[in-house]
Design a protein around this motif. Structure first.
Motif, PDB file in Angstrom:
ATOM      1  N   HIS A 182       0.853  -1.199   0.000  1.00  0.00           N
ATOM      2  CA  HIS A 182       0.000   0.000   0.000  1.00  0.00           C
ATOM      3  C   HIS A 182       0.878   1.235   0.000  1.00  0.00           C
ATOM      4  N   ASN A 202      -0.056  -1.035  -6.794  1.00  0.00           N
ATOM      5  CA  ASN A 202      -1.439  -1.199  -7.229  1.00  0.00           C
ATOM      6  C   ASN A 202      -1.777  -0.239  -8.368  1.00  0.00           C
ATOM      7  N   ASP A 223      -3.542   2.971  -7.407  1.00  0.00           N
ATOM      8  CA  ASP A 223      -2.889   4.013  -6.613  1.00  0.00           C
ATOM      9  C   ASP A 223      -2.453   5.161  -7.517  1.00  0.00           C
ATOM     10  N   THR A 251      -6.041   0.848   3.770  1.00  0.00           N
ATOM     11  CA  THR A 251      -6.316   1.814   2.706  1.00  0.00           C
ATOM     12  C   THR A 251      -7.313   1.156   1.756  1.00  0.00           C
ATOM     13  N   THR A 263      -6.910   0.745  -1.449  1.00  0.00           N
ATOM     14  CA  THR A 263      -6.251   0.022  -2.530  1.00  0.00           C
ATOM     15  C   THR A 263      -5.250  -1.015  -2.026  1.00  0.00           C
ATOM     16  N   HIS A 264      -5.312  -1.338  -0.767  1.00  0.00           N
ATOM     17  CA  HIS A 264      -4.337  -2.241  -0.152  1.00  0.00           C
ATOM     18  C   HIS A 264      -4.342  -3.618  -0.838  1.00  0.00           C
TER      19      HIS A 264
END
Length: 468
Positions: free
Chosen positions: A70, A93, A96, A128, A130-131
Motif C-alpha cells: 500500500h 497497485n 494508486d 487503505t 487500494t491495499h
C-alpha cells in the motif's frame, strides 16, 4: 551493515525459499526479502535501502521484483529507489495515484519469479482502499502471505488514517478482507505483516513475532468476532497517531529517491546558540539520565534509546531546521538513518562531544525522581503533577489531580501547564524526559519522574480511573 536493536535481520524458515525479515523496531515495522537461492523479491522496503542491498550481496541473489502492499502512512518507502538501484520491477497497485513510472498490478494478478516462486495479488482493503496482500506459492501450494497493514498478528491495521469520513467504510472492509484471506489460503500459510510490532498503523498491539493463517483464525478478534462487535471494539480503542503521518503518503506517491546519510555540517557552540535563539530545534540524542544531569540550555532531549523517530517526528513542526547532538558521529549517523525513514532527509548541522562542547555558557540540569519521591513531596508542599501519556492511558488510570497534556500536544499547550513546580511523568520515563526538556527550555522549574507508572500505586499515590 547496520545491526542494532532497531535494524535486525533474520531468516524465517519456509519450504524451498528463504525469507529474510528486516525489522525496523523504532517504527514497529518489518520489510521482507524473499529468495530461492538465485532470485529474490522484496516487500515494503524501508527508505534506507542499503540494508536490503547488503543482504542481497550476503545471500548472493539477484533482486527482480519489489512489491508495495500500500501507499504507506507511517514511513517513506525505499521501493522506488531500490528498484532504480537494482533494475528490479516495481509493482504498485494500478489504482494508486502516483507520479512515477511503475508496473501496475491488479487483484488476482500472478507474478512468476525465477520459475519456482509465484506471487498472487489479493485485494485486501481496510488499512487503505487500494491495499494489496501478496500470497507466495512454491509449487502449487501457498506457503506465505505478506499482509502489509491488513491481517496482523492478533490485530489489524487501523482504518482511520485516511480521515474520519472514510473510517467506517474502511473498518468494515478490513473485517471482510481478513475473512477473504482465511477463505482462500490454507491454515498452514505463514503470515508476514508489515505493521504490528509497535507501529501506530496497528489498531492494537500483540507480542507475537510469527503466525499462520490457522493461528490467526483461532486468536485474532477480526476472525473470532462478528463484524458488528469487531467494528465497535476496534473503533473504541483507537487513539491519536503521529502528526508526521500526513506527510508520508504524499512523499510515497511522488517516488522518493535514495537518502543521503553523509554527516551534515559541524556546528560550534556559538552556532548552536544562534540556532536555538532563532527557534530552530537542537536535539540532544543522549539518554535521559545524561541529559538531566547536564545539557546545553535550550536543547531538547530525544534519546536514541527510545522511540526517537516517532516522537521527534510527531512533535516537530514540519520543516523546522534540526541540529543533532551526539556523543559520537555514530550517534548522529544512527539518528539520520532513523529520520530519513520519515522524510526528514538532511539535518541543518551536527555536533559531537558533550555539553561542555555545545554551549558557551554553563550547562544546566534538572532533578529526576521516582513515584515514591512524588508521594513524599506532596506531604510537604504543593506541586503540579503533569501526566504526558496519551488521553486514553490517563483516563484508564491516573494520579488524583494530575493534569493531562499528552506529549504530542505539549509544545502548543505549554501555557496550560499550571504555575509552580512541575513533576512530569509518563508510563516509563522516556516521554517524560522529552516533556521535561521542553519545559526546561521554556524556563519552568521541574522534576522528571523516571519510573514505571505501575510503581505509582505501590508508592501510595492515590490513583483513580477504571483500571486504578
Amino acid at each position: 551493515m547496520p545491526d542494532t536493536a532497531a535494524d535486525q535481520q533474520h531468516a524465517a524458515p519456509l519450504p524451498g525459499v528463504t525469507v529474510r525479515v528486516i525489522d525496523t523496531a523504532s517504527l514497529g515495522d518489518r520489510s521482507y526479502l524473499v529468495h530461492d537461492g538465485t532470485v529474490a523479491f522484496v516487500v515494503d522496503p524501508q527508505r534506507d535501502i542499503d540494508r536490503v542491498l547488503d543482504l542481497l550481496e550476503t545471500d548472493g541473489v539477484r533482486l527482480t521484483h519489489v512489491f508495495e502492499t500500500h501507499i504507506h502512512n507511517d514511513y517513506v518507502t525505499g521501493g522506488f529507489a531500490l528498484a532504480a538501484a537494482t533494475g528490479a520491477t516495481y509493482l504498485v497497485n494500478a489504482d494508486d495515484q502516483v507520479s512515477f513510472d511503475r508496473t501496475p498490478i491488479h487483484d488476482g494478478d500472478t507474478i512468476d519469479i525465477g520459475g519456482r516462486m509465484r506471487v498472487r495479488a489479493i485485494h485486501t482493503p481496510g488499512h487503505t482502499f487500494t491495499h494489496l496482500s501478496y500470497a507466495l506459492s512454491h509449487g502449487d501450494e501457498p506457503i506465505a502471505v505478506f499482509t502489509g497493514g491488513s491481517l496482523l498478528y492478533g490485530a489489524t491495521g487501523r482504518p482511520d488514517l485516511l480521515g474520519p469520513e472514510h473510517t467506517d467504510a474502511l473498518v468494515r472492509h478490513q473485517h471482510a478482507s481478513a475473512h477473504k484471506l482465511v477463505d482462500v489460503l490454507p491454515d498452514t500459510t505463514g503470515v508476514y505483516p508489515t505493521h504490528g510490532f509497535g507501529s501506530f498503523c496497528s489498531a492494537t498491539q500483540s507480542e507475537a513475532t510469527e503466525s499462520t493463517i490457522g493461528q490467526e483464525k483461532r486468536a485474532n478478534p477480526v476472525l473470532t468476532q462478528n463484524e458488528q462487535d469487531y467494528v465497535r471494539d476496534l473503533l473504541a480503542g483507537l487513539g491519536a497517531w503521529p502528526a508526521y503521518y500526513v506527510h508520508m503518503a504524499p512523499a510515497n506517491a511522488a517516488g522518493p529517491g535514495a537518502p543521503d546519510l553523509c554527516l551534515p555540517a559541524r556546528a560550534d557552540a556559538a552556532e548552536l546558540r544562534r540556532r536555538i535563539e532563532a527557534g530552530e530545534w537542537v536535539v540532544d540524542l543522549r539518554t535521559r539520565t545524561a541529559f538531566a544531569a547536564g545539557h546545553a540550555p535550550g536543547t531538547l532531549n530525544f534519546g536514541l534509546d527510545g522511540s526517537f523517530t516517532t516522537y521527534l517526528g510527531w512533535l516537530i513542526e514540519w520543516g523546522t531546521p534540526l541540529t543533532l547532538l551526539g556523543e559520537t558521529a555514530a550517534d548522529v549517523t544512527q539518528a539520520q538513518r532513523e529520520l530519513v525513514r520519515i522524510g526528514i532527509d538532511r539535518p541543518a548541522a551536527h555536533a559531537t562531544g558533550g555539553p561542555q562542547d555545545w554551549t558557551p555558557d554553563v550547562a544546566v540540569s534538572f532533578p529526576t525522581a521516582t513515584f515514591a519521591d512524588l508521594e513524599q513531596v506532596r506531604h510537604h508542599r504543593d506541586v503540579v503533577v503533569l501526566d504526558v501519556r496519551r488521553a486514553e492511558e490517563h483516563h484508564a488510570s491516573r494520579i488524583h489531580d494530575a493534569v493531562n497534556i499528552p506529549i504530542h500536544e505539549l509544545v502548543r499547550r505549554l501555557a496550560e501547564v499550571p504555575p509552580g513546580e512541575v513533576w512530569v511523568h509518563c508510563a516509563a520515563g522516556y516521554r517524560a524526559s522529552i516533556a521535561a526538556s521542553i519545559l526546561d527550555a521554556a524556563g519552568r522549574k521541574l522534576v522528571a519522574v523516571d519510573d514505571q507508572f505501575e510503581n505509582a500505586a505501590k508508592a501510595g499515590l492515590h490513583l483513580v480511573g477504571p483500571d486504578a
